[in-house]
Design an enzyme around this catalytic site. Structure first.
Site, PDB file in Angstrom:
ATOM      1  N   HIS A  18       0.860  -1.187   0.000  1.00  0.00           N
ATOM      2  CA  HIS A  18       0.000   0.000   0.000  1.00  0.00           C
ATOM      3  C   HIS A  18       0.894   1.234   0.000  1.00  0.00           C
ATOM      4  O   HIS A  18       2.127   1.122  -0.056  1.00  0.00           O
ATOM      5  CB  HIS A  18      -0.990  -0.021   1.172  1.00  0.00           C
ATOM      6  N   HIS A  21       3.976   1.425   2.374  1.00  0.00           N
ATOM      7  CA  HIS A  21       5.187   0.728   1.916  1.00  0.00           C
ATOM      8  C   HIS A  21       5.871   1.571   0.838  1.00  0.00           C
ATOM      9  O   HIS A  21       7.100   1.678   0.800  1.00  0.00           O
ATOM     10  CB  HIS A  21       4.838  -0.637   1.308  1.00  0.00           C
ATOM     11  N   CYS A 126       1.826 -12.304  19.920  1.00  0.00           N
ATOM     12  CA  CYS A 126       0.897 -11.655  18.987  1.00  0.00           C
ATOM     13  C   CYS A 126       1.315 -12.018  17.568  1.00  0.00           C
ATOM     14  O   CYS A 126       2.383 -11.606  17.119  1.00  0.00           O
ATOM     15  CB  CYS A 126       0.901 -10.139  19.161  1.00  0.00           C
ATOM     16  N   CYS A 129       2.206  -8.965  15.329  1.00  0.00           N
ATOM     17  CA  CYS A 129       3.556  -8.398  15.532  1.00  0.00           C
ATOM     18  C   CYS A 129       4.622  -9.427  15.195  1.00  0.00           C
ATOM     19  O   CYS A 129       5.785  -9.079  15.081  1.00  0.00           O
ATOM     20  CB  CYS A 129       3.796  -7.967  16.974  1.00  0.00           C
ATOM     21  N   CYS A 144      -3.598  -6.514  21.969  1.00  0.00           N
ATOM     22  CA  CYS A 144      -2.383  -5.887  21.439  1.00  0.00           C
ATOM     23  C   CYS A 144      -2.790  -4.529  20.881  1.00  0.00           C
ATOM     24  O   CYS A 144      -3.694  -4.454  20.040  1.00  0.00           O
ATOM     25  CB  CYS A 144      -1.774  -6.754  20.334  1.00  0.00           C
ATOM     26  N   HIS A 147      -2.639  -4.316  16.960  1.00  0.00           N
ATOM     27  CA  HIS A 147      -3.460  -5.196  16.114  1.00  0.00           C
ATOM     28  C   HIS A 147      -4.866  -5.440  16.658  1.00  0.00           C
ATOM     29  O   HIS A 147      -5.637  -6.170  16.044  1.00  0.00           O
ATOM     30  CB  HIS A 147      -2.724  -6.523  15.876  1.00  0.00           C
ATOM     31  N   LYS A 297      -5.678   6.490  10.097  1.00  0.00           N
ATOM     32  CA  LYS A 297      -4.781   5.355   9.908  1.00  0.00           C
ATOM     33  C   LYS A 297      -5.400   4.400   8.882  1.00  0.00           C
ATOM     34  O   LYS A 297      -6.594   4.122   8.950  1.00  0.00           O
ATOM     35  CB  LYS A 297      -4.610   4.652  11.268  1.00  0.00           C
ATOM     36  N   LYS A 300      -8.111  -2.002   6.679  1.00  0.00           N
ATOM     37  CA  LYS A 300      -9.088  -2.658   5.798  1.00  0.00           C
ATOM     38  C   LYS A 300     -10.499  -2.377   6.278  1.00  0.00           C
ATOM     39  O   LYS A 300     -11.399  -2.146   5.488  1.00  0.00           O
ATOM     40  CB  LYS A 300      -8.832  -4.169   5.799  1.00  0.00           C
TER      41      LYS A 300
HETATM   42  N1  MSP Z   1       8.780  -7.415   7.646  1.00  0.00           N
HETATM   43  C1  MSP Z   1       8.880  -6.407   8.633  1.00  0.00           C
HETATM   44  C2  MSP Z   1      10.160  -5.621   8.468  1.00  0.00           C
HETATM   45  C3  MSP Z   1      11.412  -6.450   8.532  1.00  0.00           C
HETATM   46  S1  MSP Z   1      12.824  -5.449   8.238  1.00  0.00           S
HETATM   47  C4  MSP Z   1      14.100  -6.465   8.541  1.00  0.00           C
HETATM   48  C5  MSP Z   1       7.702  -5.444   8.490  1.00  0.00           C
HETATM   49  N2  MSP Z   1       7.025  -5.496   7.336  1.00  0.00           N
HETATM   50  S2  MSP Z   1       5.735  -4.576   6.997  1.00  0.00           S
HETATM   51  O1  MSP Z   1       5.314  -4.974   5.681  1.00  0.00           O
HETATM   52  O2  MSP Z   1       4.787  -4.655   8.047  1.00  0.00           O
HETATM   53  O3  MSP Z   1       6.257  -3.107   6.964  1.00  0.00           O
HETATM   54  C6  MSP Z   1       7.283  -2.739   6.075  1.00  0.00           C
HETATM   55  C7  MSP Z   1       7.638  -1.279   6.244  1.00  0.00           C
HETATM   56  O4  MSP Z   1       6.529  -0.476   5.835  1.00  0.00           O
HETATM   57  C8  MSP Z   1       7.954  -0.907   7.690  1.00  0.00           C
HETATM   58  O5  MSP Z   1       9.088  -0.074   7.758  1.00  0.00           O
HETATM   59  C9  MSP Z   1       6.714  -0.166   8.123  1.00  0.00           C
HETATM   60  O6  MSP Z   1       6.972   0.817   9.094  1.00  0.00           O
HETATM   61  C10 MSP Z   1       6.308   0.489   6.821  1.00  0.00           C
HETATM   62  N3  MSP Z   1       4.902   0.877   6.838  1.00  0.00           N
HETATM   63  C11 MSP Z   1       3.812   0.070   6.951  1.00  0.00           C
HETATM   64  N4  MSP Z   1       2.706   0.865   6.988  1.00  0.00           N
HETATM   65  C12 MSP Z   1       3.059   2.170   6.903  1.00  0.00           C
HETATM   66  C13 MSP Z   1       2.380   3.384   6.794  1.00  0.00           C
HETATM   67  N5  MSP Z   1       1.071   3.483   6.867  1.00  0.00           N
HETATM   68  N6  MSP Z   1       3.121   4.502   6.581  1.00  0.00           N
HETATM   69  C14 MSP Z   1       4.481   4.455   6.400  1.00  0.00           C
HETATM   70  N7  MSP Z   1       5.142   3.325   6.511  1.00  0.00           N
HETATM   71  C15 MSP Z   1       4.471   2.187   6.891  1.00  0.00           C
HETATM   72  O7  MSP Z   1       7.490  -4.672   9.407  1.00  0.00           O
END
Ligand code: MSP
Length: 529
Positions: A18, A21, A126, A129, A144, A147, A297, A300
């Protein structure tokens, strides 16, 4: 040549990416592109985190084998990054064979050293997490807080990592290295979390998690996701393999770009693992804030999760530049940012269409009208006693300094201040009036030159943010080489050379106002066709 190694978090593939990411990958891409311009031997690593219960379950819900499911989602991630002009050097998947082998070696090394031991554990876990929690981590309702789910009660015999052994050393390191955790206001948060941290579980029984890397010589246990995931930063460079040339060349990381939610895992877990392995520590862990949508935030259940390609589709944009620019500047790196359609439109219309695009367009049109598109030798100005030349210099110095602290929103602001000044300069000098009189015609040319030379430099400085628009600007300024091969050394006054640079055929808007008539027509075409 100095090296620059920058990484992103690797994303879970239990669903498609999304805009959150995408935000992280864009910020990282902008920093990597900037350091490449400064001729750093740059390596930008990203990838996907593919093991664990969440992924196993989602694959099962989709009637797919975990690997097959991961393969399909990874392609969606890669397509998204391509759409957003995210130009990484390496893409690691935690299911890559070389990674799995290296993680087992790392685990074995820590076991041999006595830093990993086996113990019985009873606690709460969790799955969201992918980690064990303490009772004090839970909200008042026992859920949590991240979540909104009740954690599982777990009793297992697992392997534990002796994190407690490294706590004091980590604390010292944070205190002695102010650039280690950025933004600086996050450092105290980590020091407080350290107080509460105990030895951590680094494996799960395979009945609980089967989709993971097996513990070497213990078929009942699977290496738990964080030690697997965090190791990607070194395994991707060949750590622990026969081909460790990249590891020797790029490690330690200059920046681990991550979201604020996973700072603890990086600044405490990862750092203690590296200390145990006796591997040098990364220089900076850079925790960005989160992106909300319409101040909410993303979730879904709220139904406001937007895809990385949403902005492009919604505004029928030919490339990702406007989205990149908006996201990079919507908040100072480290603070939370927000995306909103109307705000996006206002911001990119003002900055990209009006301030930047119009300035280039009207200046080139004046060059065509008054000088037949020619930059004559006589209109080329010198650095001395030239307000815009001076401003270009102070701006590029400021941009460089801001990037040294990874303040990319502030750096963009400095560039746009220069663009505003150039606009004011045109209005003050009124070249259209100077053109009317033969005595002042050359001065008119000099004013146009000053603006176009400023825009040449602006296109270089903005390239990391808006590579497509910058290249278009560069082309219209008829420079020999592509904008992509310009470096920081090209930021000197007088780079715009004599010759015919513009004609009616070559000059066109570099960014169309959103909802302008033309953009509207294009949009209709797309919808109907
Ligand atoms: N797989 C772990 C990270 C392992 S690093 C060795 C993870 N994955 S994640 O898919 O949940 O998140 C990936 C990255 O996207 C994280 O840095 C997370 O902070 C970032 N984001 C997820 N949602 C976000 C927003 N809404 N806004 C900005 N970044 C966000 O955590």
């Amino acid at each position: 040549m100095d090296k620059f190694y920058i990484t992103t978090a690797i994303d879970y593939v239990n669903g498609p990416p999304h805009i959150g990411h995408a935000y992280e990958k864009i910020l990282t891409d902008i920093i990597a592109r900037h350091f490449r311009q400064r001729r750093f031997d740059t390596y930008f690593l990203t990838g996907t985190d593919e093991h664990g219960t969440k992924i196993e379950k989602t694959a099962a819900c989709n009637n797919m084998k975990p690997q097959e499911f991961c393969d399909s989602i990874v392609q969606i991630f890669k397509n998204a990054w391509q759409l957003l002009s995210v130009d990484y050097d390496g893409f690691i998947r935690t299911t890559d064979d070389f990674h799995e082998k290296a993680v087992q070696d790392i685990f074995q090394k820590l076991l041999d050293k006595g830093d990993i031991y086996k113990a019985r554990y009873a606690g709460i876990y969790c799955p969201g997490c992918e980690c064990f929690l303490n009772e004090r981590d839970l909200a008042e309702d026992g859920l949590c807080p991240d979540h909104q789910a009740k954690p599982q009660e777990v009793e297992e015999e697992n392997y534990f990592f002796k994190l407690s052994k490294y706590k004091d050393k980590i604390k010292e390191h944070i205190k002695n290295n102010p650039e280690f955790i950025l933004p600086a206001f996050r450092a105290n948060e980590v020091i407080n979390q350290l107080e509460d941290t105990e030895d951590i579980s680094v494996s799960r029984h395979k009945c609980a998690v089967s989709w993971g890397i097996p513990v070497p010589n213990d078929e009942d246990q699977v290496i738990y996701v964080w030690i697997d995931a965090l190791s990607n930063y070194i395994t991707a460079l060949g750590y622990g393999s026969d081909d460790n040339e990249n590891f020797n060349r790029y490690w330690p990381a200059d920046v681990h770009m991550i979201g604020k939610d996973i700072l603890k895992f990086h600044s405490i877990y990862w750092i203690s693992i590296l200390m145990a392995l006796e591997v040098e520590l990364p220089k900076t862990i850079l925790a960005h804030g989160w992106i909300t949508v319409d101040q909410t935030k993303m979730s879904k259940s709220v139904g406001n999760v937007i895809s990385p390609g949403y902005i492009l589709e919604n505004f029928n944009l030919p490339n990702a530049d406007a989205a990149r620019y908006y996201l990079a500047t919507c908040a100072s790196l480290g603070r939370d940012g927000n995306y909103n359609d109307e705000d996006f439109k206002l911001k990119v219309n003002a900055d990209l269409a009006n301030n930047l695009g119009n300035l280039l367009n009207r200046t080139l049109n004046m060059l065509i009208k008054y000088f037949d598109g020619n930059v004559n030798e006589s209109i080329i100005t010198k650095q001395d006693d030239n307000k815009l030349a001076e401003l270009c210099k102070t701006t590029s110095d400021k941009v460089k300094e801001e990037f040294n602290g990874y303040k990319i929103a502030e750096a963009a602001e400095a560039i746009f201040t220069l663009v505003n000044e150039a606009n004011k300069y045109v209005n003050d000098k009124a070249p259209w009036a100077l053109a009317k009189n033969e005595d002042t015609k050359n001065e008119c040319g000099q004013v146009l030159y000053n603006v176009l030379e400023t825009l040449r430099q602006v296109s270089i400085m903005l390239f990391p943010y808006i590579p497509n628009i910058s290249s278009e600007m560069w082309e219209q300024l008829a420079q020999e080489c592509d904008a992509a091969c310009q470096t920081w050394d090209d930021l000197y006054w007088g780079g715009l050379k004599a010759g015919r640079i513009a004609s009616k055929e070559t000059v066109k808007p570099v960014f169309l106002r959103l909802d302008s008539e033309v953009a509207g027509k294009e949009k209709k075409k797309k919808v109907s066709g």
